[in-house]
Design a protein around this motif. Structure first.
Motif, PDB file in Angstrom:
ATOM      1  N   LEU A  96      32.742  36.898  41.364  1.00  0.00           N
ATOM      2  CA  LEU A  96      32.849  37.544  42.677  1.00  0.00           C
ATOM      3  C   LEU A  96      33.406  36.559  43.704  1.00  0.00           C
ATOM      4  O   LEU A  96      34.266  36.905  44.530  1.00  0.00           O
ATOM      5  N   TYR A  97      32.929  35.330  43.645  1.00  0.00           N
ATOM      6  CA  TYR A  97      33.438  34.294  44.549  1.00  0.00           C
ATOM      7  C   TYR A  97      34.942  34.106  44.370  1.00  0.00           C
ATOM      8  O   TYR A  97      35.707  34.049  45.349  1.00  0.00           O
ATOM      9  N   TYR A  98      35.394  34.045  43.114  1.00  0.00           N
ATOM     10  CA  TYR A  98      36.817  33.839  42.854  1.00  0.00           C
ATOM     11  C   TYR A  98      37.640  35.024  43.331  1.00  0.00           C
ATOM     12  O   TYR A  98      38.741  34.856  43.883  1.00  0.00           O
ATOM     13  N   CYS A  99      37.145  36.238  43.139  1.00  0.00           N
ATOM     14  CA  CYS A  99      37.879  37.424  43.589  1.00  0.00           C
ATOM     15  C   CYS A  99      38.007  37.436  45.105  1.00  0.00           C
ATOM     16  O   CYS A  99      39.070  37.779  45.658  1.00  0.00           O
ATOM     17  N   ARG A 100      36.966  37.076  45.792  1.00  0.00           N
ATOM     18  CA  ARG A 100      37.036  37.033  47.253  1.00  0.00           C
ATOM     19  C   ARG A 100      37.986  35.939  47.720  1.00  0.00           C
ATOM     20  O   ARG A 100      38.713  36.123  48.718  1.00  0.00           O
ATOM     21  N   GLU A 101      37.982  34.819  47.002  1.00  0.00           N
ATOM     22  CA  GLU A 101      38.913  33.743  47.332  1.00  0.00           C
ATOM     23  C   GLU A 101      40.359  34.210  47.158  1.00  0.00           C
ATOM     24  O   GLU A 101      41.216  33.957  48.003  1.00  0.00           O
ATOM     25  N   ALA A 102      40.611  34.910  46.024  1.00  0.00           N
ATOM     26  CA  ALA A 102      41.976  35.395  45.780  1.00  0.00           C
ATOM     27  C   ALA A 102      42.379  36.411  46.838  1.00  0.00           C
ATOM     28  O   ALA A 102      43.522  36.407  47.311  1.00  0.00           O
ATOM     29  N   GLU A 103      41.466  37.275  47.196  1.00  0.00           N
ATOM     30  CA  GLU A 103      41.775  38.295  48.178  1.00  0.00           C
ATOM     31  C   GLU A 103      42.040  37.685  49.547  1.00  0.00           C
ATOM     32  O   GLU A 103      42.854  38.184  50.329  1.00  0.00           O
ATOM     33  N   ALA A 104      41.382  36.607  49.851  1.00  0.00           N
ATOM     34  CA  ALA A 104      41.607  35.916  51.122  1.00  0.00           C
ATOM     35  C   ALA A 104      42.826  34.994  51.049  1.00  0.00           C
ATOM     36  O   ALA A 104      43.126  34.271  52.002  1.00  0.00           O
ATOM     37  N   LYS A 105      43.524  35.045  49.898  1.00  0.00           N
ATOM     38  CA  LYS A 105      44.732  34.235  49.690  1.00  0.00           C
ATOM     39  C   LYS A 105      44.457  32.748  49.859  1.00  0.00           C
ATOM     40  O   LYS A 105      45.272  31.999  50.398  1.00  0.00           O
ATOM     41  N   ARG A 106      43.316  32.314  49.391  1.00  0.00           N
ATOM     42  CA  ARG A 106      42.975  30.892  49.406  1.00  0.00           C
ATOM     43  C   ARG A 106      43.103  30.372  47.988  1.00  0.00           C
ATOM     44  O   ARG A 106      42.719  31.037  47.023  1.00  0.00           O
TER      45      ARG A 106
END
Length: 852
Positions: free
Chosen positions: A815-825
């Motif tokens: 979940l952390y990685y998906c949110r990171e990807a979505e935030a384009k980080r």
């Protein structure tokens, strides 16, 4: 939404030992047996195949004799008890003492088949007669192995011989006081012999592998309770009659005093190593040769200490334990009147000495733990033992101690252990194993006291292990669920997924959770595919017509000591996966082969060792690659090959050059020039793989030239053994050999000191599949999400990521990685971390990281 059929399948995963025996009336059990023995006899006969792991002095001998007597009465047929050399007198003594009148039995000692002629007697034979083929166990209806700890060694001749020899014997029992003094996993060897569960199946069910080191297995922490409950379903661990609720009058072990005596050694006699270099100190742990050398060096000092100790109590009887024949001869020279037991001695003389010492006819007995450490009861006249030396064989050591430290012993026991200064490490090993043995016995005592014999609350254990509380997390471009993948797929809309990319569990190779929903928690490949039969139809249903299901798999390595083949073989798991997909309606469109590092693989299973290759090349296979299987859901219009919703490419965005790379299925690395052999030898080992890739890409492959380069590196001690430096680069369109093996979410996981997902997909593989087989905006789905690599890359590629994951820790990290990807980080990969400059973080940096 989980179906009743699937729940029934999961419930059936809880394995208990089947009952294959019969009930007996209490009145038919010999009343001369102690109450706890009568209870165990009744339980064991009900089970038919059971382990009796009772402490020293709790009458395992009478239990086995009564089991054989009652099987003869109720069933009939020939019965056999197998025991170590020099122990048969204990059974004859027990038969005379406890089996009288209507419960009388006749024993017959046999050495070969032609001596087995009567069904009315209980036959007794030594292990050697059975192992060497002189007695065929299959002619007996029942068999019991006394001092069955001989089965502990998985690869030993006795174990490998006894399993097939006793297969099919209707009633089987094992009895020992030390079932597993070294490693917990050895308990499953008894289960294998008893045919409670296949040994390989039990290994994969309860024990986790170290993927980087072969044969290193430890009990899954989350499976510990289940493991011990499973053991309790087929074995009884008993330290005292009180464990079963009976009075322990007369069953209190005597006080034991253990004295360690260190004697000096001559380090000047340490000798030389294999290269001829002089050794500074003696190190008996270095090899068998070093251990034997130290025994010789310290022999006089140890025997001198033994004589000194004997002088402290000149009238007491004492067992003098030793390991070498030179030690025996030294003891005989130093102790007047001592009698010895040794291997080349006549069996009758051997037993006469054991019985004579047991009856107090002489004062000192010299013998080895492996000769007299099992079965003999010396407590009547002796409460003192001296070990004239030590080794690391804890089983023999603890068995020897309990020849006098037993129930029925009336005196305080004294154990003197002599060792040399150079054997401190061996002493430490013995003490650690002793502590582990005590912990294991205490664990089983807790269970037997809590549940009794055959009264496990299996249903309550099962209910706690099935299912998880479903959690769904969503973002703008992803939706992931903490849930069983079958249940989650059932909830997914039909025809809603544009591409499925997943790495299925490799049968029962690993378990990822404590849940019975875990696909790794299966018996074997067949059982695994039966669980996949619930998932694959749902994947077919939710996939759009004409689209691709890309399934990452790897073949299974089967070890020869498990299969009986004698050499490692390969289970063609990828082939089974192909036919499984076809079975459920998919078209099969081929597979992509991903090369793996053969050196790294060998470090994980030792099946491709160079030294073994030199011994016999015929036993050597090849490295096992990974595969991506391409399954196609039939399109609605079968007269045309196009999907209902095509994965069309724009000529400007998807160039011919990119297509050629995709079609060839490998990426080329660049190098600035060719290198000479001398230059190769100067490259730091960790720089060799990259340079060799550039070299391979720029030249025509020449096998002998590559071998020559490797030999030069080896001669300069620059050929790595931890990974493959000269990995072949593929130019074939269906083999991808340039995937960056460590560029996974696992990289950043390890940098955060978080438990690794065992089999994460590589970015390169996922990216290529997404680009090639889906459209922007498509749903890309992974039923085995793990760290959510697939939705993570789908987000980065302009798709919508969906996945399910049963492991809560992996789900939260994903979940952390998906949110990171979505935030384009950018989440740093392992390579990013390795190449980043070394800069000390500021307090502000650390604070902000902690807050985040």
């Amino acid at each position: 939404m989980t179906s009743h059929a699937y729940l029934d399948f999961l419930r059936a995963k809880m394995k208990v030992a089947p009952a294959t025996g019969f009930d007996v009336d209490d009145a038919d059990i010999n009343p001369d047996l102690a109450p706890h023995c009568r209870a165990i006899v009744k339980w064991a006969l009900q089970g038919g195949r059971r382990g009796i792991f009772a402490a020293f002095g709790l009458h395992k001998t009478s239990i086995q004799l009564e089991l054989m007597r009652l099987i003869g009465k109720y069933v009939g047929g020939r019965r056999l008890i197998v025991l170590p050399l020099g122990v048969r007198h204990e059974f004859f003594d027990e038969a005379r003492e406890r089996f009288r009148g209507e419960f009388a039995i006749e024993l017959r000692f046999v050495r070969r088949d032609d001596e087995v002629t009567d069904d009315d007697v209980i036959h007794i034979a030594n292990y050697e007669s059975v192992r060497d083929g002189k007695i065929d166990p299959r002619q007996f209806v029942a068999a019991s192995l006394d001092e069955a700890a001989i089965l502990r060694g998985y690869g030993t001749k006795t174990y490998q011989t006894f399993l097939p020899l006793f297969e099919g014997v209707r009633f089987k029992f094992v009895a020992t006081a030390t079932p597993s003094p070294n490693r917990t996993k050895e308990l499953i060897h008894y289960a294998g012999f008893l045919q409670v569960m296949d040994t390989g199946q039990a290994l994969t069910r309860f024990f986790q592998r170290n993927s980087e080191k072969a044969n290193e297995l430890t009990l899954y922490p989350h499976k510990e309770d289940e493991f011990w409950l499973w053991v309790n379903s087929w074995a009884v661990f008993l330290q005292s009659p009180a464990d079963l609720g009976f009075p322990d009058d007369g069953y209190v072990l005597p006080k034991m005093t253990v004295n360690w005596h260190e004697v000096p050694t001559d380090h000047g006699a340490a000798g030389v190593d294999r290269d001829g270099q002089g050794l500074l100190i003696n190190d008996p742990g270095a090899s068998v040769v070093h251990a034997a050398r130290e025994k010789r060096i310290s022999l006089d000092a140890r025997i001198g200490k033994m004589v000194e100790l004997l002088a402290e109590a000149p009238d007491d009887h004492c067992v003098l334990w030793h390991h070498l024949e030179d030690e025996r001869r030294a003891i005989e020279a130093a102790v007047p009147g001592v009698r010895s037991i040794f291997g080349s001695q006549d069996l009758e003389k051997n037993e006469a000495n054991a019985v004579g010492f047991k009856n107090g006819e002489f004062q000192h007995l010299a013998t080895k733990p492996e000769m007299s450490g099992a079965g003999s009861n010396f407590q009547k006249h002796c409460a003192w033992e001296i070990f004239a030396g030590i080794d690391a064989k804890f089983h023999d050591f603890i068995q020897a101690i309990y020849r006098v430290v037993r129930f029925g012993q009336k005196r305080e026991c004294r154990i003197d252990i002599i060792y040399s200064e150079a054997e401190r490490g061996t002493r430490r090993i013995l003490e650690e194993k002793w502590a582990e043995h005590d912990r294991m016995m205490e664990r089983m005592t807790e269970i037997i006291r809590k549940y009794g014999l055959g009264k496990l609350p299996l249903e309550s254990v099962l209910k706690r292990s099935i299912g998880v509380e479903r959690t769904v997390e969503q973002g703008e471009y992803f939706c992931i669920a903490h849930n069983d993948c079958v249940d989650e797929a059932i909830r997914t809309e039909a025809g809603s997924v544009g591409l499925i990319v997943t790495s299925i569990p490799f049968s029962n190779h690993y378990e990822y959770t404590a849940s019975y929903n875990d696909f790794g928690h299966t018996d074997d490949n067949e059982h695994f595919w039966r669980q996949m039969d619930f998932l694959t139809p749902e994947l077919f249903r939710i996939l759009k017509p004409g689209r691709i299901y890309a399934c990452h798999v790897k073949d299974r390595i089967l070890f020869g000591n498990v299969t009986g083949a004698g050499l490692p073989t390969v289970s063609p798991f990828h082939a089974e996966a192909i036919f499984h997909g076809l079975k459920h309606g998919f078209d099969y469109c081929g597979m992509i082969t991903v090369d793996t590092d053969v050196v790294t693989e060998n470090n994980g299973n030792y099946r491709l060792g160079y030294t073994e290759m030199l011994k016999d090349g015929s036993k050597m296979g090849v490295g096992s690659p990974e595969y991506v299987l391409l399954f196609h859901k039939p399109q609605t219009d079968r007269t045309k090959g196009y999907a209902d919703e095509r994965v069309a490419k724009d000529r400007e965005e998807y160039s011919l050059a990119r297509w050629q790379l995709d079609a060839h299925a490998h990426w080329r690395s660049s190098g600035n020039r060719l290198l000479t052999r001398e230059e190769w030898a100067q490259i730091p080992p960790r720089s060799v793989p990259k340079a060799f890739r550039a070299y391979s890409d720029a030249t025509v492959y020449d096998h002998e030239e590559v071998v020559a380069i490797g030999e030069v590196l080896q001669s300069k001690d620059r050929l790595p053994t931890e990974y493959m430096a000269l990995a072949p680069v593929s130019h074939s369109p269906w083999i991808w050999s340039d995937v960056v093996r460590m560029l996974t979410l696992n990289g950043s996981q390890s940098s955060r000191n978080v438990e690794k997902h065992i089999c994460p997909l590589q970015f390169d593989i996922v990216d290529r599949l997404i680009d090639r087989y889906s459209n922007p905006g498509d749903v890309v789905y992974d039923p085995f999400g793990g760290l959510m690599t697939v939705p993570y890359r789908a987000i980065a590629k302009g798709r919508y990521g969906m996945a399910s994951e049963l492991n809560e820790v992996s789900f939260k990290d994903g979940l952390y990685y998906c949110r990171e990807a979505e935030a384009k980080r950018n989440v740093p990969s392992l390579f990013d971390l390795m190449e980043a400059p070394s800069i000390e973080p500021s307090i502000d940096d650390l604070t902000s990281e902690a807050v985040r």
